[in-house]
Design a protein around this motif. Structure first.
Motif, short mmCIF file in Angstrom:
data_model
loop_
_atom_site.label_atom_id
_atom_site.label_comp_id
_atom_site.label_asym_id
_atom_site.label_seq_id
_atom_site.Cartn_x
_atom_site.Cartn_y
_atom_site.Cartn_z
N GLY A 112 0.82 -1.21 0.00
CA GLY A 112 0.00 0.00 0.00
C GLY A 112 0.85 1.25 0.00
N GLY A 113 1.89 1.25 0.83
CA GLY A 113 2.80 2.39 0.87
C GLY A 113 3.48 2.62 -0.46
N TYR A 115 2.39 1.70 -3.48
CA TYR A 115 1.44 2.23 -4.47
C TYR A 115 1.12 3.70 -4.19
CZ TYR A 115 0.51 -2.23 -6.72
OH TYR A 115 0.62 -3.40 -7.44
N ALA A 116 1.01 4.05 -2.91
CA ALA A 116 0.75 5.45 -2.56
C ALA A 116 1.90 6.34 -3.04
CB ALA A 116 0.55 5.58 -1.05
N ALA A 117 3.14 5.88 -2.79
CA ALA A 117 4.30 6.65 -3.23
C ALA A 117 4.32 6.78 -4.75
CB ALA A 117 5.59 5.97 -2.74
N ALA A 119 1.70 6.67 -6.82
CA ALA A 119 0.65 7.60 -7.22
C ALA A 119 1.06 9.04 -6.95
CB ALA A 119 -0.64 7.27 -6.47
N ALA A 120 1.67 9.27 -5.77
CA ALA A 120 2.06 10.64 -5.41
C ALA A 120 3.13 11.17 -6.37
CB ALA A 120 2.57 10.65 -3.97
#
Lengths: 133, 158
Positions: A112-113, A115-117, A119-120
């Motif tokens: 999750g981390g 994918y978040a990174a 996307a960001a």
């Protein structure tokens, strides 16, 4: 190098060892997408290089990059690079044992981390370019 | 006298050999390259596809792009992304049946002729203090790693 110590014999693998096993084929396909990673990196280098040189050099770069062939190339490169990224992030929780407060973070949290990174980072780059002059 | 190889038995490396191996540094480069490539290359490919299809309007106008790249951080960014994306190929060399650092080096060095002092010093520290290599090996590794990362800034920053 070490003349005294003989190395154990390794039978050379068959050249198509990766064919016929789904996992092997997907792995080799993943490794081959490195070619598009390198190509995309070179395109980025060409972009920065010509843009810094001046309007004329940059106009020539844009002329090449707006050809139909460039659209086809980048469509293929996008698929390859996204596959490269997806397989990389899938690997991340197995490779990185992230410990918080003495306990190992669950693979799902690491993923999750990641994918978040992803996307960001994508959002920041896209915003910087697309907000226009 | 040449010792007779034992069939089907490979001696595992002892702790000292593992400590002196340069492999962790190469894997570090691979990991850095893979992460950077996975983080930002897809959006760059997407933006270039958009440019090829004529979508982003004046986002790719020279005035805008040149102003973006005028920022030192943007240039460092391009340098790091391009440099590390190439170093991600390190894994192909590593994966080739335990290639020695010499083999890995010979496959890389054709590209990169100059040394970058800061990275070389950082690697010297890592090799000596963290990986506890002997001085000669750490010096070789530090120079090798410095050389690997060198000419990209020269290419991008006029």
């Amino acid at each position: 190098m070490n003349a005294g110590t003989p190395r154990p014999y390794r039978r050379p693998p068959h050249f198509a060892w990766w064919w016929g096993h789904r996992a092997y084929t997907l792995f080799v396909a993943r490794e081959l997408t490195s070619i598009f990673v390198a190509a995309t990196a070179l395109v980025l280098l060409g972009f920065a290089w010509t843009a810094v040189q001046g309007p004329d050099a940059y106009a020539a770069y844009v002329a090449v990059m707006t050809r139909p062939a460039a659209a086809v190339f980048h469509a293929v490169a996008l698929v390859a690079v996204v596959y490269h990224a997806l397989t990389w992030w899938t690997l991340a929780p197995r490779a990185a044992a992230v410990r918080v407060d003495g306990r190992r973070l669950s693979p799902r949290a690491v993923l999750g981390g990641a994918y978040a990174a992803w996307a960001a980072a994508s959002a920041v780059v896209a915003w910087l370019v697309l907000r226009g002059p | 006298m040449v010792p007779v190889p034992t069939r089907g038995h490979v001696r595992p490396p002892d702790a000292d050999e593992v400590a002196r191996s340069t492999e962790p540094l190469w894997w570090l480069l691979f990991a850095a390259g893979g992460t950077v490539a996975a983080l930002v290359l897809p959006v760059h490919a997407l933006l270039h596809l958009a440019l090829a299809l004529g979508l982003p309007g004046d986002a790719f106008a020279h005035a805008h792009v040149a102003r973006l790249l005028a920022h030192p951080l943007a240039r460092v960014y391009v340098t790091v992304v391009v440099g590390l994306a190439f170093l991600a190929w390190t894994d192909l060399a590593l994966g080739a049946g335990g290639a020695s650092w010499g083999q890995v080096l010979s496959r890389r060095l054709t590209w990169l002729p100059l040394a970058m002092a800061v990275l070389a010093v950082a690697n010297l520290v890592v090799a000596r203090r963290v990986l506890r290599m002997n001085p000669r090996r750490s010096a070789i590794t530090a120079v090798a790693m410095g050389v690997l990362s060198a000419p990209w800034p020269v290419l991008v920053l006029p």
